[in-house]
Scaffold this motif. Structure first.
Motif, short mmCIF file in Angstrom:
data_model
loop_
_atom_site.label_atom_id
_atom_site.label_comp_id
_atom_site.label_asym_id
_atom_site.label_seq_id
_atom_site.Cartn_x
_atom_site.Cartn_y
_atom_site.Cartn_z
N LEU A 152 84.47 -41.18 69.97
CA LEU A 152 83.60 -41.54 68.84
C LEU A 152 83.86 -40.61 67.65
O LEU A 152 83.85 -41.04 66.50
CB LEU A 152 82.12 -41.48 69.25
CG LEU A 152 81.65 -42.45 70.34
CD1 LEU A 152 80.18 -42.20 70.67
CD2 LEU A 152 81.85 -43.89 69.88
N PHE A 153 84.06 -39.33 67.95
CA PHE A 153 84.36 -38.36 66.89
C PHE A 153 85.69 -38.71 66.22
O PHE A 153 85.80 -38.70 65.00
CB PHE A 153 84.42 -36.93 67.46
CG PHE A 153 83.08 -36.26 67.57
CD1 PHE A 153 82.19 -36.58 68.58
CD2 PHE A 153 82.69 -35.30 66.64
CE1 PHE A 153 80.95 -35.97 68.68
CE2 PHE A 153 81.45 -34.68 66.72
CZ PHE A 153 80.58 -35.01 67.75
N GLU A 154 86.69 -39.03 67.04
CA GLU A 154 88.02 -39.39 66.51
C GLU A 154 87.90 -40.60 65.59
O GLU A 154 88.47 -40.64 64.51
CB GLU A 154 88.98 -39.72 67.66
CG GLU A 154 89.23 -38.57 68.64
CD GLU A 154 90.35 -37.63 68.17
OE1 GLU A 154 90.95 -37.91 67.12
OE2 GLU A 154 90.58 -36.60 68.85
N ALA A 155 87.10 -41.57 66.03
CA ALA A 155 86.94 -42.81 65.26
C ALA A 155 86.23 -42.56 63.94
O ALA A 155 86.34 -43.34 63.00
CB ALA A 155 86.17 -43.84 66.09
N ALA A 156 85.50 -41.46 63.87
CA ALA A 156 84.75 -41.15 62.65
C ALA A 156 85.48 -40.11 61.80
O ALA A 156 84.87 -39.41 60.98
CB ALA A 156 83.35 -40.66 63.01
N ASP A 157 86.80 -40.00 62.01
CA ASP A 157 87.64 -39.11 61.20
C ASP A 157 87.28 -37.64 61.33
O ASP A 157 87.36 -36.88 60.36
CB ASP A 157 87.59 -39.51 59.71
CG ASP A 157 88.36 -40.79 59.48
OD1 ASP A 157 89.27 -41.07 60.30
OD2 ASP A 157 88.03 -41.51 58.52
N ALA A 158 86.86 -37.23 62.52
CA ALA A 158 86.54 -35.82 62.71
C ALA A 158 87.83 -35.01 62.78
O ALA A 158 88.87 -35.50 63.23
CB ALA A 158 85.74 -35.65 64.00
N LYS A 159 87.74 -33.78 62.31
CA LYS A 159 88.88 -32.88 62.30
C LYS A 159 88.83 -32.01 63.56
O LYS A 159 87.81 -31.37 63.83
CB LYS A 159 88.78 -32.00 61.03
CG LYS A 159 90.05 -31.28 60.66
CD LYS A 159 89.91 -30.74 59.22
CE LYS A 159 88.88 -29.64 59.22
NZ LYS A 159 88.13 -29.32 58.10
#
Lengths: 329, 341
Positions: B178-185
């Motif tokens: 979910l973090f990856e999908a939300a453009d998390a660094k």
């Protein structure tokens, strides 16, 4: 120089007619009973400079500075300007002191600013009321108190405003510890009882003091979002018939109370005895003359109460009748 | 793995998690505090990130989900019993390190104490955790001395708000997606934890039986009003009592309820015949304090108290539990000249 003082103007300007010839006292008005420390320091300074160095703290949360020479009144008016500014009292002309003294200082108990049982900010409401009604020459007394303990002794006033909260009960947070019941019995009216492990509130008996909320250990009891008020009417002291104010509205809202007080002033203007001594007549005596129905009609004009409000349509007052008999034998 | 994510990005993560889990978090309840126009921060279900109170310490603990204040266990008629319905959806509880340590204590009492409590177990199985980092200590906290200031495992992800960004240590691959999908660094993140508190406590290693009659408890008999607020806000108090309720319009039908109990409140030690084991508030205080920092340890090997300080925050008489631990330590030293832990 011959002393030529208009005592009517002196009194209207919030100076006291003193038994000591040539002296007066300055009457400082503190609506809501709260004043900044720097104004208190100013009061002390004026008392030292113009008065006899003492300060009389009044029953209505004002202060009087005695021992002022009548000649110094203009100078005192200038000196107290910063206090008037600070206390937010309406004025007609700067440096001329208070424009009226008939409508008395609006009193407030500490209320929710300090007191765990205060159901609203009494000082704020008192100041708002003072803004609406002052200056006015009519002899009207209004007082605010945070809860039914009535530390503000508002039942001695024409309009007494008593804070209420409507206790909100969440049975899912109640463990049946019965502390609300215990403290309602001890400190209030005993409106609560335990039925099948949960608490039942007698809504007729409940006075909305919030003691149950204060003692609930789990937040099963909370305060209503709305602040409610009990409005009590036409209490008074005096030499004829001192009496406690009686309940008029339960669960009233702030705006309705403002409207009712405003309407009451119009009623008094219409019906006050034109020959009343010094233009002063307690509203209650006027109501005795016109009948309660006429008073009711006037004060409730355009008042839009909320659905919860309960209104008494007929009020009977008791009290001491000095004017009938004083024989104690 | 760790992530740094924008606030809006994190909001979308929470929203997505909210579709899969019920989210149970500290919430600021405006005006619902004890006094007029005072808020209370307590746990409730949320669906959005901005509903979560992350700045203030919660007045009440997360335990109300695992051990409800009032819970109907079952309904009964003449010859039949029906268990009350139960919401079996998964839950994520948002809590701080001290409270994560409190979960271990609740589990010890309800799952490892000879037999498992089925009502606790069925909800406990559904619960996962999100760790709220502590960038600073709060007034009344004494987690460091209780050894609960740091949590390194047992959570799906952590939350540390840093300006407009949120830093998360993510332990769960599904949440990481979910973090990856939300453009998390991606970035190494260690959840913030405090290393010192203003409040210090020294827990005595051993407590001799003479403490039972020590004069230190008398002070509490005079000061305490036995309201039990300390127990109800405590994340590790687990006591309950039962209410068998017979419906008034049909006395043959009713329900059994389990409600929270407090060892400080009247009635807790009442027994048949009118007996009451701990009458004075000092005796009740003694029981509570020794249970939290001694008796529990004798059975489970670690102290029950996690040093969250909520009991100190809520006490209307300004009685400090932390200070009582220190007084206890002094009394033990006085009795035995004993060494502290």
């Amino acid at each position: 120089m011959a002393r030529d003082i208009n005592t009517k103007k002196l009194k209207k300007n919030a100076f006291r007619y003193s038994k000591v010839r040539g002296e007066t006292a300055s009457r400082i008005r503190i609506p809501g009973g709260v004043i900044n420390a720097k104004s208190m320091a100013k009061i002390a300074e004026v008392a030292e400079t113009y008065g006899n160095g003492t300060i009389f703290v009044t029953n209505r949360q004002g202060v009087e500075l005695p021992g002022i020479a009548l000649e110094d009144m203009p100078a005192v008016n200038k000196a107290i300007q910063s206090i008037i500014d600070d206390s937010g009292v309406n004025q007609e002309e700067r440096d001329k002191g208070y424009p009226a003294s008939g409508t008395r200082n609006v009193v407030a108990c500490p209320g929710s600013r300090l007191c765990p049982f205060g159901c609203y900010d009494t000082t704020e409401f008192a100041r708002k009321m003072d803004k609406m009604i002052f200056p006015n020459n009519l002899h009207v007394k209004i007082a605010f108190t945070g809860c039914s303990n009535d530390c503000g002794k508002v039942r001695m006033d024409d309009f007494g405003i008593i804070g209420m909260t409507e206790p909100q009960y969440d049975p899912n947070r109640c463990v049946g510890c019965e502390q609300c019941i215990k403290y309602c019995n001890i400190r209030s009216v005993g409106a609560l009882s335990l039925v099948n492990g949960k608490v039942v509130r007698d809504t007729d008996l409940c006075i909305g003091c919030g003691v149950c909320v204060a003692y609930c250990p789990t937040r099963a009891w909370t305060r209503s979002k709305e602040h409610y008020f009990r409005l009590v009417l036409l209490g008074r002291t005096g030499k004829k018939n001192p009496r406690l104010a009686e309940d008029f509205i339960k669960w009233a809202d702030e705006q309705s109370i403002m409207d009712i007080v405003k309407n009451a002033y119009a009623y008094v203007e219409e019906y006050i005895d034109p020959n009343a001594y010094e233009g002063k007549e307690h509203i209650g005596y006027i109501v005795d003359r016109t009948g309660f129905d006429e008073f009711f009609k006037w004060i409730m004009k355009d008042v839009k109460l909320n659905d919860k409000a309960e209104v008494a349509h007929r009020i009977y007052w008791g009290g001491k009748h000095y004017d009938r008999s004083n024989n104690l034998k | 793995m760790g992530y740094v994510i924008s606030r809006t990005g994190f909001e979308s993560v929470i929203e997505k998690l909210g579709q899969q889990y019920r989210l149970y978090a500290p919430v600021r309840k405006v005006g619902e505090g004890r006094y007029t126009d005072v808020d209370v921060v307590r746990y409730d279900f949320v669906t959005k990130f901005d509903e979560i109170e992350l700045e203030a310490k919660s007045d009440y603990a997360f335990k109300e989900l695992l051990t409800p204040l009032s819970q109907t266990l079952f309904f009964f008629t003449e010859n039949e019993v029906k268990e009350a319905d139960f919401d079996d959806r998964d839950v994520i509880i948002f809590l701080r390190s001290c409270d994560m340590h409190a979960v271990k204590r609740l589990d010890a009492i309800y799952l490892e104490n000879k037999f498992a409590d089925p009502f606790y177990e069925r909800i406990r199985k559904r619960v996962k955790f999100a760790l709220i980092g502590c960038a600073h200590s709060y007034e009344d906290c004494f987690c460091v001395d209780m050894g609960t200031n740091r949590t390194t495992e047992g959570y799906l992800f952590s939350i540390d708000v840093a300006g407009d960004e949120i830093k998360s240590d993510v332990a769960c691959p599904d949440v990481a997606a979910l973090f990856e999908a939300a453009d998390a660094k991606a970035e190494e993140v260690v959840p913030a934890y405090v290393t010192e508190n203003e409040v210090r406590v020294t827990v005595p290693e051993k407590v001799p039986n003479e403490i039972y009659k020590h004069g230190m408890w008398d002070e509490y008999t005079a000061r305490c009003i036995n309201c039990g607020r300390c127990n109800f806000v405590c994340p590790t108090c687990t006591c309950y009592t039962m209410q068998d309720v017979f419906y008034t319009d049909n006395g043959k039908v009713g329900e059994r309820r389990r409600v929270g109990a407090s060892c400080m409140v009247d009635g807790y030690t009442n027994v048949a015949g009118g007996g009451q084991y701990r009458r004075t508030n000092g005796e009740r205080m003694r029981f509570k304090v020794l249970h939290k920092v001694y008796d529990f340890r004798k059975r489970f090997g670690y102290d029950m108290c996690v040093g969250c300080g909520r009991c100190d925050m809520v006490c209307p008489e300004y009685i400090s539990f932390a200070n009582c631990i220190n007084k206890l330590n002094d009394a033990v030293n006085e009795l035995e000249g004993g060494a502290s832990k």
